[in-house]
Scaffold this active site. Sequence first.
Site, PDB file in Angstrom:
ATOM      1  N   SER A 410      42.980  36.607   3.295  1.00 48.15           N
ATOM      2  CA  SER A 410      41.579  36.279   4.304  1.00 48.15           C
ATOM      3  C   SER A 410      41.529  37.094   5.351  1.00 48.15           C
ATOM      4  CB  SER A 410      41.519  34.640   4.316  1.00 48.15           C
ATOM      5  OG  SER A 410      40.531  34.344   5.344  1.00 48.15           O
ATOM      6  N   TYR A 423      45.553  27.219   8.497  1.00 50.49           N
ATOM      7  CA  TYR A 423      44.886  28.035   7.210  1.00 50.49           C
ATOM      8  C   TYR A 423      45.138  29.451   7.591  1.00 50.49           C
ATOM      9  CZ  TYR A 423      41.630  30.296   4.242  1.00 50.49           C
ATOM     10  OH  TYR A 423      40.828  31.125   3.115  1.00 50.49           O
TER      11      TYR A 423
END
Length: 539
Positions: A410, A423
């Site tokens: 990501s 995350y």
Amino acid sequence: MKVRSGEVELAVRVRGTSGPVVVLVHGYPDTQAVWDRVAALLEEDFRVVTYDVRGAGESTAPSTEDGYRLEHLARDLFAVIDAVSPDEPVHLVGHDWGSVQSWEAVTTPGARIATFTSISGPCLDHMGHWSRRGLSVAHVRQFLRSWYIGAFHLPVLPALFWRLYLAPRWGDFLRRLEGVRATPAPTLASDAVRGISLYRANIRQVMRAPRHRVAPMPVQVVQPTRDHYVRTEPLPLERWVPRLRRRRITAGHWAPLSHPAPLARMISEFVEDSAPPRELAVITGGGSGIGRATALAFAGAGARVVVSDVDLPGAEETARLAGGHAYQVDVRSEEAVRAWARQVADEHGVPDVVVNNAGIAHAGSFLSTTTQQWQRVLDVNLWGVVHGCRAFGELMVERGEGGHIVNLSSVAAYLPSKILSAYATSKAAVFMLSECLRAELEPHAIGVTAVCPGIVATNITATATFSGVSADEERRKQDRASRIYARRGFGPEGVAAEIVRAVRRNRPVVPVTVEAKAARLAGRVAPGLLRAFARLDPS
């Protein structure tokens, strides 16, 4: 047995008593013994024929250099075929110069050859046409690899070099450069000196005036990925081979010695089914979003598709749309992922591409994120990738044909935020895992790519969890995030297209979306900007 072909007598060996006939032709400076390990694996299912080519091993030599021209070598092969299989076509396999002379045979009209497998030996005519297409990096690289061809055209010196230096050290040469153990033939020095005529009788003559040579039968070209001498990938073989299959094997030039098992399997598979194989792509988290779009993208490119998800109905819908197969798998469980990988290999084959896409989103400050929430994020986003890489990576390495692993990271891997500690940590770990794994698997011709999307409109925002908020507040944040991502207007199809492109080009890192690319650049030239961004309060 002995087979007469013109002025020479060829030493031929037949192994096995039934099944299709497979003829194995050796290269330079080998004898038919180079095929012993492969032949031993094939002879249960096939009649396996090997022979010493003219001037090598126990076969006799022609009286002149002209006797090594390709048309004479092809005539030898036809004589062997007539002797061992007078009524049925044979399946031909050639390595090195055995492949070069086999190309001459398979492009001869009326040849009784059912299939042809070429290993590290191109058609000289095809090379001649390719060399006239203009100078490119691929041309320069191949010319440098083939430096010895020019040396073999020198007078006297090549023969002296073989007799006095290289022949006594040939076993050590194979062991050090190729990683194989083999006992050189007693006739090696004489064979090698005589075999220099292969180069002198053919290279300049054919390359100077290449012919249009078409192979009508199914042809399998096997490229050893660590071959220091011959690379066939740049050749536009589709011009001359309408039924072409290209495969790779993670071996050096002498693959018949170093990797007999995968080579025997490739030969056997091609004899039994010469239709070009369809690529197999396996995608985790394939029930929706980027996973579903990726499955559809690979299916659209002609691949077979296998998807998994904890949401079995979602995975089944993807499989229906992609014409693939669906499984319910929880990637947090190493045992479950390993069992699934074995099932996929048994039912569909070892995958060519694995996309570790399964993931979840979580937001919240570090101090408000519980240990259980951290564990859940890491179990799915990091350990799910680790399990997928290990289970399928081991199968790919064992198969020995290369492949590609894509791990979904990501922009959060390199764009810090005070509300994404769990995350971002999981995605940064995936990013670095991918970099490390790429270095480890490169010798096995397995590429690894870290794909780093930015803001993409998927349902991951609708299932995101948040630290330290009530259920009602969590739903409000989910709805808000979903609206923001939808307004961004970048769908999962864009990520899927980048994934397919990354696999084709073997790219290590792929930032997707403008913000992901900008953050990647900023992290290199102005990391202070990213740290300032991390302190912003997005709420």
